[in-house]
Design a protein around this motif. Structure first.
Motif, PDB file in Angstrom:
ATOM      1  N   UNK A   1      56.017  87.860  43.866  1.00 56.98           N
ATOM      2  CA  UNK A   1      54.749  87.380  44.710  1.00 56.98           C
ATOM      3  C   UNK A   1      54.581  86.274  44.112  1.00 56.98           C
ATOM      4  N   UNK A   2      54.418  85.239  44.821  1.00 58.52           N
ATOM      5  CA  UNK A   2      53.890  83.847  44.335  1.00 58.52           C
ATOM      6  C   UNK A   2      53.071  83.092  45.492  1.00 58.52           C
ATOM      7  N   UNK A   3      52.266  82.056  45.082  1.00 61.28           N
ATOM      8  CA  UNK A   3      51.528  81.355  46.015  1.00 61.28           C
ATOM      9  C   UNK A   3      52.311  79.976  46.168  1.00 61.28           C
ATOM     10  N   UNK A   4      52.332  79.556  47.313  1.00 55.83           N
ATOM     11  CA  UNK A   4      53.118  78.305  47.857  1.00 55.83           C
ATOM     12  C   UNK A   4      51.828  77.105  48.172  1.00 55.83           C
TER      13      UNK A   4
ATOM     14  N   UNK B   1      69.042  72.157  50.669  1.00 55.33           N
ATOM     15  CA  UNK B   1      68.482  73.296  49.921  1.00 55.33           C
ATOM     16  C   UNK B   1      68.991  73.518  48.508  1.00 55.33           C
ATOM     17  N   UNK B   2      67.873  73.982  47.741  1.00 53.99           N
ATOM     18  CA  UNK B   2      68.215  74.085  46.142  1.00 53.99           C
ATOM     19  C   UNK B   2      68.682  75.340  46.177  1.00 53.99           C
TER      20      UNK B   2
ATOM     21  N   UNK C   1      64.182  76.089  50.091  1.00 54.56           N
ATOM     22  CA  UNK C   1      64.229  75.303  51.357  1.00 54.56           C
ATOM     23  C   UNK C   1      63.863  73.822  51.329  1.00 54.56           C
ATOM     24  N   UNK C   2      63.933  72.843  52.106  1.00 57.83           N
ATOM     25  CA  UNK C   2      63.476  71.566  52.042  1.00 57.83           C
ATOM     26  C   UNK C   2      62.184  71.533  51.899  1.00 57.83           C
ATOM     27  N   UNK C   3      61.809  70.462  51.310  1.00 62.92           N
ATOM     28  CA  UNK C   3      60.213  70.235  51.397  1.00 62.92           C
ATOM     29  C   UNK C   3      59.750  69.939  49.690  1.00 62.92           C
ATOM     30  N   UNK C   4      58.335  69.559  49.735  1.00 61.60           N
ATOM     31  CA  UNK C   4      57.849  69.201  48.559  1.00 61.60           C
ATOM     32  C   UNK C   4      56.672  70.257  48.346  1.00 61.60           C
TER      33      UNK C   4
ATOM     34  N   UNK D   1      51.887  69.481  54.449  1.00 63.33           N
ATOM     35  CA  UNK D   1      51.483  70.867  55.168  1.00 63.33           C
ATOM     36  C   UNK D   1      51.998  70.719  56.729  1.00 63.33           C
ATOM     37  N   UNK D   2      52.368  69.458  57.057  1.00 65.55           N
ATOM     38  CA  UNK D   2      52.874  69.637  58.577  1.00 65.55           C
ATOM     39  C   UNK D   2      54.303  69.806  58.512  1.00 65.55           C
ATOM     40  N   UNK D   3      55.111  70.430  57.478  1.00 67.39           N
ATOM     41  CA  UNK D   3      56.316  70.648  57.329  1.00 67.39           C
ATOM     42  C   UNK D   3      56.489  72.058  56.978  1.00 67.39           C
TER      43      UNK D   3
END
Length: 843
Positions: A658-661, A641-642, A713-716, A666-668
């Motif tokens: 607040x922000x949009x992700x 994690x960064x 957290x991890x992910x793109x 999408x399956x992670x």
């Protein structure tokens, strides 16, 4: 000596049950899983018991302590009237979590022993019955769910008793055991009792045609006999009416559908390997069960065809899964009640092999088809992210079973005494014993460590809550806050009947309150399950909901430490709103809807929101929050994690962010922490997808603090539409909280809240109790019209002056349910009397 030998299998099965409980679960911690067991199945029964001790009422209607205040039948699924839980009311000195573990292991053992007894009563060979009982024990959901989501399997002893009762019904024409067993099954787990009753109907048809194998069955006689058989289950359902009716009405108003399926697809066969093999959320046997079902399609006897075809149709036609899941979704968990029947079908298969009723080709083809099916279904596992290793194991297993069958047939040809259980059934038992502990459902981190268990059930937590409540005469809430794991464990945890919390984790809930938390107000969502509504770290929500005290081992921003109980501190916020008050400082819901972030949150600290038209409020006098920009200070990477430190311009108390992700995968899952406050967007294919695409934070800052810690957290994923505001929360407003209710705690219990209030001006009575149309409010003995205030909570108009106020909640369906129960009991007694007279006349 023969009597002693008779009990040896039971003793061995008991010992093996305890052994496998230790191997599969006990060596990792306690006999309980982190998810659901720790936060629902071991906690809510304790709440039921506490409420019983406080009120003496066996039929409560309202859970004032949980989720702001909820219909208690939202929690009925978790053992409200379970015959397994009720005996604990006689054991106040035993921790409920310890009791649940003991009852679970006992229930698991009883299920295995009753299953063995049932097979033996069906003239099954002792060795076969023993091996199949082990297979039953090692099936995925048995140990896996007895230590996890208990309600998936805790009815199993009563289901096995009901199967014995069906035999007794056909052999002795006695329905008592059958009816009582179904009743107990319903009371233990009403959700799974539906599948249990369907499996009993299939088994009843099997026994009916077996008994009349030599006789002609007409449509008239079949319908007449069928109604007599079903009558026992109807009476059991009626007897359960006091529980089922209010529960059904509660569920219709507080549960959301999660799956859209076209009508035609309900009738297109759907077969997944995971439904049958290993999963703790399915039947959990080996691929042998698929082979047995395929072989059963070739059986010639009607009573064998009825059972096999019935099971196949129910298991592969999606409409049955949909209906058994209450019309919510299609999931395999509802087929767990068919586990005893499928093991019984395996015993029939082994008996046919022993008697050589199957030709070599007819027996081998189902094994080949099973192997091909497992290979073709490999993408089912990969698409779910489980990995390729499992389907390869299943493929190897199905090939092994094919080889075992060929060897068995070869040996049988030259050695007639070759044991089919050794060659055909024992490999399944070995595969279950070896592989279940290595599959994804049985990972060590699934279970509660002894350290976490000690921390969660530590008695000093109870002492701290009692100390916080002891000297406070007001009506406020007291939360417990810790790490994410501890908060998950404490979602429904109540240490004292006077403690009220805002968190809730239940499969049913007040929909207005859920919508307020997730959509209207926009709280942080720290868990991937959208139904896990945690204690919030949002200071605005804490104040609005009247959270005056927080019990924690670490400092709580905005709260002052007032006392210590060991290492646990009691923190107080005197600015917290009363749970019930009167005011004339209001804005209309139409005005509220025009507010943007963060005013959609902070407005509740300065105004009450009402639905009716009122004089327009001057929103310009609301506390202002200045937009700010964030800039990167430094960053480092830890554990994938960064972590970054961002600096805001200015030094204020609360940072609203607040922000949009946008999740590129999408399956992670995606998670972002701001100063330790976590927001999580769950994978879209998660069973309880939380839809948390907008991450919202209200971060308390210390004096002079101008840096925040952000952990990605991890992910793109990409963050868009970032909004940040800084400002100080207003002091507690006497203009808003003009008149606070003085609750009479002696008269306040269960579904009644009673007290007095001195109202300064004509206006509104406002509460932070979630709105439900089944509330009644009496002012000076006269019922007044209830209204929804603050978009989701209970309120009403009130005039100036001194008033006696009474709030009563009646769970819908309680009276009707009790009447149906009396009818069911009367009918059951009449049937017993009639059967007894009939037996006397036939002697």
């Amino acid at each position: 000596m023969d009597k002693v030998k008779r009990y040896i299998p039971y003793l061995l099965l008991t010992g093996l049950t305890l052994f496998f409980c230790r191997i599969f679960v006990g060596r990792y911690g306690i006999f309980g899983a982190k998810v659901d067991w720790l936060s629902q199945h071991s906690v809510l029964p304790d709440y039921f018991r506490q409420q019983f001790y406080a009120t003496g009422k066996l039929f409560p209607e309202f859970a004032a302590n949980l989720g702001g205040g909820q219909n208690i039948y939202h929690f009925a699924y978790y053992g409200l009237y379970s015959p397994l839980i009720l005996p604990s009311y006689l054991l106040p000195f035993v921790k409920m979590s310890d009791y649940i573990m003991a009852v679970s292991i006992t229930g698991l053992t009883a299920s295995v022993l009753l299953f063995y007894y049932w097979l033996k009563s069906r003239k099954t060979d002792a060795g076969t019955a023993f091996i199949l009982s082990l297979m039953f024990l090692l099936a995925g959901p048995m140990i896996g769910q007895y230590s996890g989501q208990i309600m998936f399997v805790d009815y199993m002893p009563f289901l096995c008793l009901a199967l014995i009762g069906v035999d007794r019904y056909f052999e002795q024409e006695k329905s008592g055991l059958f009816t009582v067993s179904v009743f107990l099954m319903i009371m233990t787990s009403f959700y799974f009792s539906i599948g249990g009753m369907l499996s009993l109907v299939l088994y009843g048809l099997h026994r009916y045609f077996e008994q009349r194998e030599e006789n002609r069955v007409t449509v008239r006689s079949f319908l007449r006999d069928g109604l007599c058989f079903v009558r026992s289950m109807i009476l059991a359902v009626l007897m359960s009416g006091f529980f089922l009716v209010p529960t059904a009405l509660a569920l219709t108003g507080g549960r959301s559908k999660e799956q859209n399926t076209s009508f035609a697809s309900f009738f297109i066969p759907q077969i997944t390997v995971e439904r049958f093999a290993y999963s703790i959320y399915g039947i959990g046997l080996t691929t042998l069960v698929i082979t047995v079902l395929l072989t059963g399609l070739l059986y010639r006897k009607v009573y064998e065809k009825v059972l096999t075809y019935g099971c196949v149709i129910v298991l592969v036609i999606p409409v049955f899964a949909y209906l058994l899941n209450g019309g919510l979704y299609i999931r395999d968990k509802v087929f767990i009640p068919f586990l005893p029947l499928l093991c019984y079908l395996i015993s029939i298969y082994l008996e046919k092999c022993r008697k050589r009723e199957l030709s070599f080709i007819a027996g081998m083809i189902p094994y080949i088809i099973t192997t091909i099916f497992v290979y073709m279904a490999r993408n089912q596992f990969v698409s779910k992210g489980i990995g390729e290793s499992i389907w390869k194991v299943l493929l190897a297993e199905s090939i092994l079973f094919l080889i075992c069958y060929v060897l068995y047939c070869a040996l049988k040809r030259y050695h007639k005494e070759t044991k089919e259980i050794l060659m055909l059934a024992l490999p399944s038992v070995i595969c279950l014993a070896v592989t279940m502990n290595t599959f994804y459902q049985m990972k060590p981190d699934r279970y509660v460590s002894r350290k976490l268990y000690r921390d969660v059930v530590e008695e000093q937590n109870r002492q701290a809550v009692k100390e916080a409540l002891k000297d406070d005469d007001g009506y406020y809430r007291t939360e417990q806050m810790g790490s994410d794991d501890e908060n998950a464990a404490d979602l429904n945890r109540i240490w004292d009947v006077d403690q009220n919390i805002t968190s809730i984790y239940s499969s049913a809930y007040n929909p207005d309150y859920q919508t307020f938390r997730q959509k209207t107000f926009g709280l942080e969502e720290p868990f991937r399950n959208g139904m896990m509504q945690s204690v919030s770290k949002n200071p605005v929500f804490q104040r609005m909901m009247g959270v005056r005290y927080i019990v924690s081992d670490s400092d709580v921003p905005g709260y002052t430490l007032v006392k210590k109980c060991g290492t646990t501190g009691i923190y107080q916020n005197k600015d917290a709103a009363p749970v019930m008050y009167a005011t004339d400082r209001v804005m209309t819901e139409e005005e509220y809807k025009k507010l943007t972030f963060p005013y959609n949150q902070t407005a509740f600290l300065e105004y009450a929101v009402v639905g009716e038209h009122t004089e327009s409020s001057d929103q310009n006098i609301m506390t202002a929050y200045e937009p700010v920009s964030l800039k990167m200070a430094n960053n480092r990477t830890t554990g994938g994690a960064e972590q970054k430190t961002m600096q805001q311009e200015g030094q204020k108390q609360i940072l609203f962010l607040r922000f949009r992700v946008d999740n590129a995968h999408p399956n992670k899952d995606v998670a972002v922490w701001i100063n330790g406050i976590r927001n999580k967007l769950s994978a879209k294919d998660h069973v309880y997808y939380n839809e948390n695409k907008i991450f919202t934070y209200a971060v308390p800052l210390k004096d002079g603090e101008d840096n925040i810690s952000v952990t990605f957290g991890k992910g793109k994923y990409r963050l868009r539409h970032v909004q940040a505001y800084l400002g100080s929360l207003p002091e507690r407003s006497e203009l808003l909280y003009q008149s606070e209710i003085q609750v009479d705690k002696k008269q306040t219990e269960d579904n009644v809240i009673q007290g007095t209030i001195r109202v300064k001006k004509d206006g509104w009575f406002i509460t932070s109790i979630p709105y439900d149309k089944h509330f009644k409010i009496y002012i000076d003995g006269k019922e007044t019209e209830i209204q929804k205030v603050n978009t989701a909570f209970l309120g009403c108009k009130i005039e100036s002056g001194n008033h006696e106020l009474k709030i009563i909640y009646h769970a819908p369906g309680t009276t009707t349910g009790k009447i149906l129960s009396l009818i069911g009991i009367a009918g059951f007694l009449l049937v017993l009397v009639r059967e007894k007279r009939k037996q006397k006349n036939t002697r």
